[in-house]
Design an enzyme around this catalytic site. Structure first.
Site, PDB file in Angstrom:
ATOM      1  N   GLY A 293       0.999  -1.039   0.061  1.00 32.83           N
ATOM      2  CA  GLY A 293      -0.044   0.040  -0.062  1.00 32.83           C
ATOM      3  C   GLY A 293       1.033   1.267   0.074  1.00 32.83           C
TER       4      GLY A 293
ATOM      5  N   LYS B  15      -8.666  13.494  -1.483  1.00 30.41           N
ATOM      6  CA  LYS B  15      -8.866  14.649  -0.634  1.00 30.41           C
ATOM      7  C   LYS B  15      -9.442  15.942  -1.082  1.00 30.41           C
ATOM      8  CE  LYS B  15      -5.080  13.063   2.200  1.00 30.41           C
ATOM      9  NZ  LYS B  15      -3.737  13.766   2.880  1.00 30.41           N
TER      10      LYS B  15
ATOM     11  N   SER C 172      10.594  -2.609  -6.431  1.00 35.17           N
ATOM     12  CA  SER C 172      10.261  -1.382  -5.851  1.00 35.17           C
ATOM     13  C   SER C 172      11.398  -0.534  -5.693  1.00 35.17           C
ATOM     14  CB  SER C 172       9.358  -1.488  -4.612  1.00 35.17           C
ATOM     15  OG  SER C 172       8.952  -0.208  -4.207  1.00 35.17           O
TER      16      SER C 172
ATOM     17  N   GLU D 205      -4.019   3.082  -0.177  1.00 39.40           N
ATOM     18  CA  GLU D 205      -3.842   4.079  -1.373  1.00 39.40           C
ATOM     19  C   GLU D 205      -2.609   4.963  -1.546  1.00 39.40           C
ATOM     20  OE1 GLU D 205      -6.228   4.517   0.783  1.00 39.40           O
ATOM     21  OE2 GLU D 205      -6.412   6.281   1.569  1.00 39.40           O
TER      22      GLU D 205
ATOM     23  N   TYR E 175       8.799  -3.630   4.064  1.00 37.64           N
ATOM     24  CA  TYR E 175       8.455  -3.689   2.602  1.00 37.64           C
ATOM     25  C   TYR E 175       9.897  -3.674   1.749  1.00 37.64           C
ATOM     26  CZ  TYR E 175       6.072  -2.556  -2.007  1.00 37.64           C
ATOM     27  OH  TYR E 175       5.921  -2.652  -3.352  1.00 37.64           O
TER      28      TYR E 175
ATOM     29  N   ALA F  71       0.226   8.299  -2.816  1.00 39.31           N
ATOM     30  CA  ALA F  71      -0.137   9.747  -2.847  1.00 39.31           C
ATOM     31  C   ALA F  71      -1.212  10.337  -3.930  1.00 39.31           C
ATOM     32  CB  ALA F  71       1.151  10.469  -3.031  1.00 39.31           C
TER      33      ALA F  71
HETATM   34  P1  NAD Z   1      -2.323  -4.275  -5.279  1.00 42.38           P
HETATM   35  O1  NAD Z   1      -2.312  -4.406  -3.911  1.00 42.38           O
HETATM   36  O2  NAD Z   1      -3.199  -3.795  -6.146  1.00 42.38           O
HETATM   37  O3  NAD Z   1      -2.051  -5.729  -6.301  1.00 42.38           O
HETATM   38  C1  NAD Z   1      -1.347  -6.748  -5.394  1.00 42.38           C
HETATM   39  C2  NAD Z   1      -2.197  -7.872  -5.273  1.00 42.38           C
HETATM   40  O4  NAD Z   1      -1.680  -9.069  -4.645  1.00 42.38           O
HETATM   41  C3  NAD Z   1      -3.537  -7.576  -4.305  1.00 42.38           C
HETATM   42  O5  NAD Z   1      -4.599  -7.848  -5.408  1.00 42.38           O
HETATM   43  C4  NAD Z   1      -3.369  -8.733  -3.324  1.00 42.38           C
HETATM   44  O6  NAD Z   1      -4.793  -9.189  -2.925  1.00 42.38           O
HETATM   45  C5  NAD Z   1      -2.703  -9.820  -3.914  1.00 42.38           C
HETATM   46  N1  NAD Z   1      -2.207 -10.484  -3.083  1.00 42.38           N
HETATM   47  C6  NAD Z   1      -1.570 -10.125  -1.822  1.00 42.38           C
HETATM   48  N2  NAD Z   1      -1.263 -11.398  -0.979  1.00 42.38           N
HETATM   49  C7  NAD Z   1      -1.459 -12.422  -1.646  1.00 42.38           C
HETATM   50  C8  NAD Z   1      -1.341 -13.862  -1.639  1.00 42.38           C
HETATM   51  N3  NAD Z   1      -0.917 -14.329  -0.324  1.00 42.38           N
HETATM   52  N4  NAD Z   1      -1.718 -14.614  -2.423  1.00 42.38           N
HETATM   53  C9  NAD Z   1      -2.412 -14.130  -3.757  1.00 42.38           C
HETATM   54  N5  NAD Z   1      -2.665 -12.831  -3.960  1.00 42.38           N
HETATM   55  C10 NAD Z   1      -2.120 -11.992  -2.957  1.00 42.38           C
HETATM   56  O7  NAD Z   1      -0.934  -3.409  -5.516  1.00 42.38           O
HETATM   57  P2  NAD Z   1      -0.414  -3.192  -7.044  1.00 42.38           P
HETATM   58  O8  NAD Z   1      -0.004  -1.653  -6.938  1.00 42.38           O
HETATM   59  O9  NAD Z   1      -1.022  -3.770  -8.292  1.00 42.38           O
HETATM   60  O10 NAD Z   1       1.027  -3.608  -6.972  1.00 42.38           O
HETATM   61  C11 NAD Z   1       1.404  -4.897  -7.895  1.00 42.38           C
HETATM   62  C12 NAD Z   1       3.102  -5.341  -7.585  1.00 42.38           C
HETATM   63  O11 NAD Z   1       3.771  -4.206  -7.976  1.00 42.38           O
HETATM   64  C13 NAD Z   1       3.306  -5.380  -6.073  1.00 42.38           C
HETATM   65  O12 NAD Z   1       4.215  -6.653  -6.001  1.00 42.38           O
HETATM   66  C14 NAD Z   1       3.832  -4.318  -5.432  1.00 42.38           C
HETATM   67  O13 NAD Z   1       4.587  -4.573  -4.356  1.00 42.38           O
HETATM   68  C15 NAD Z   1       4.601  -3.875  -6.714  1.00 42.38           C
HETATM   69  N6  NAD Z   1       4.823  -2.179  -6.720  1.00 42.38           N
HETATM   70  C16 NAD Z   1       3.757  -1.395  -6.896  1.00 42.38           C
HETATM   71  C17 NAD Z   1       3.914   0.041  -6.812  1.00 42.38           C
HETATM   72  C18 NAD Z   1       2.786   0.807  -7.076  1.00 42.38           C
HETATM   73  O14 NAD Z   1       3.099   1.988  -7.157  1.00 42.38           O
HETATM   74  N7  NAD Z   1       1.454   0.469  -7.311  1.00 42.38           N
HETATM   75  C19 NAD Z   1       5.185   0.335  -6.700  1.00 42.38           C
HETATM   76  C20 NAD Z   1       6.263  -0.470  -6.545  1.00 42.38           C
HETATM   77  C21 NAD Z   1       6.222  -1.943  -6.502  1.00 42.38           C
END
Ligand code: NAD
Length: 329
Positions: free
Chosen positions: A79, A200, A118, A191, A149, A193
């Site tokens: 998150g 907001k 990340s 969520e 994280y 930023a």
């Molecule tokens: P998100 O939280 O929307 O998606 C991650 C999904 O993984 C969720 O739907 C969650 O239910 C699922 N999940 C969590 N634990 C699980 C489990 N044990 N088994 C099966 N599913 C599981 O996040 P996102 O923004 O779509 O991010 C996707 C990936 O990208 C993640 O690995 C995140 O760390 C990485 N990431 C995202 C961002 C960003 O800005 N969104 C930045 C850096 C890295």
């Protein structure tokens, strides 16, 4: 020739949903797996195989990888800053997902494995100033990532590397920098930023308030990548010869204060900004150095923040209005 079968782990999430959509359009057979009940997935596609399972468990990973050619691991507990600073153990438990998925992928002899890392892996010392020098890939070491994280991401990156070196598994790793866009999380505590800023400002506008609250002094600098650039980059990195983790992010930098100004301009409002200096605010400065990705791919994320925020704002606004009218969102 039969169609390639692809696993999207975390397919019920924000980025996973867009990836499933794109892979289906490209003609792949897609298995999408997520721990959330199906009615909580951000996007559900009838022509994908949708599976609800906990990928922390090795048996779920074995079933998910069975008969699959490519694996995209986007599943993680994550998150925005408020979430990751207060849920370090939970974030670190995602290590079970990547560990078991790598093992299962190896056993199932999949062709290729992608891991979503990340920018939180970067050494905190390099992010102390708002006037940050963009982070290049080598800046992850010596290791001093975001607690919880970031450590999990760095460890899992490393595991992908050793599965490639020791077992010959084709692994690719991208370090995402702040991804945003419509259909993302915009309330509830996870969520990030850009979405929180939109929510907001929409809330203040709809309730006739004159002030909004910003976490930190607003001088923190960041870059944000629009979802379409993220999906394009994931597919290009998976297809590439890039063996080491690589930045996938925009290098258009803004202050958080500047982000609020931008969204206010989109909304046609201007509020007084109050600063909550006790709220989680993350590092002081972070930006992506895109030298390497440009060298390898001749491309880097380029969608302007103003253009992406316009679309994101309009979508969150319509969700906000639906929610407050008692309609499902
Ligand atoms: P998100 O939280 O929307 O998606 C991650 C999904 O993984 C969720 O739907 C969650 O239910 C699922 N999940 C969590 N634990 C699980 C489990 N044990 N088994 C099966 N599913 C599981 O996040 P996102 O923004 O779509 O991010 C996707 C990936 O990208 C993640 O690995 C995140 O760390 C990485 N990431 C995202 C961002 C960003 O800005 N969104 C930045 C850096 C890295």
């Amino acid at each position: 020739m039969s169609k390639k079968t692809v696993l999207v782990a975390g397919g019920g999430g924000f980025i996973g949903g867009y990836l499933v959509s794109r892979l289906l359009k490209d003609g792949f057979q897609v298995r999408s797996v997520d721990i959330k009940p199906l009615d909580q997935w951000y996007q559900v596609f009838g022509d994908a195989e949708n599976v609800v399972a906990d990928l922390k468990l090795i048996e779920s990973c074995n079933a998910a990888c069975d008969g699959v050619d490519d694996v995209y691991n986007l599943a993680a507990d994550m998150g925005g800053m408020g979430f990751i600073e207060n849920n370090k153990a939970l974030c670190m438990l995602s290590v079970l997902i990547n560990t078991h998925l790598l093992q299962a992928a190896l056993d199932a002899r999949v062709d290729r494995f992608f891991y979503a890392s990340s920018a939180c892996v970067y050494n905190a010392d390099k992010q102390k100033s708002e006037d940050v020098i963009p982070l290049k890939e080598a800046d992850a070491y010596p290791a001093m990532p975001e607690d919880g994280y970031g450590w999990e991401k760095l460890f899992s990156e490393r595991m992908c590397r050793h599965f490639r070196e020791d077992y010959g598994l084709y692994t690719r790793v991208a370090r995402f920098h702040n991804v945003y866009g419509p259909l993302g999380t915009w309330d509830g505590g996870r969520e990030k930023a850009p979405a929180a800023t939109c929510r907001k400002i929409i809330h203040a506008k709809e309730t006739g308030a004159s002030e909004v609250e910003i976490w930190g002094d607003g001088k923190q600098t960041r870059s944000f990548m629009y979802i379409d650039d993220c999906i394009k980059g994931i597919l290009a990195i998976m297809d590439s010869q890039i063996l080491e983790p690589i930045n996938l992010g925009s290098d258009e930098i803004t202050t958080i204060e500047g982000l609020y100004d931008m969204v206010e301009e989109i909304a046609g409002v201007k509020f007084k900004h109050n600063h909550d200096l006790t709220a989680p605010k993350g590092v002081n400065g972070r930006n992506s150095d895109n030298t390497l990705i440009k060298e390898y791919l001749g491309w880097a994320p380029s969608i302007r923040l103003r253009d992406g925020m316009e679309k994101t704002y309009q979508w969150i606004h319509s969700e906000y209005l639906k929610k407050h009218a008692g309609q499902p969102v």
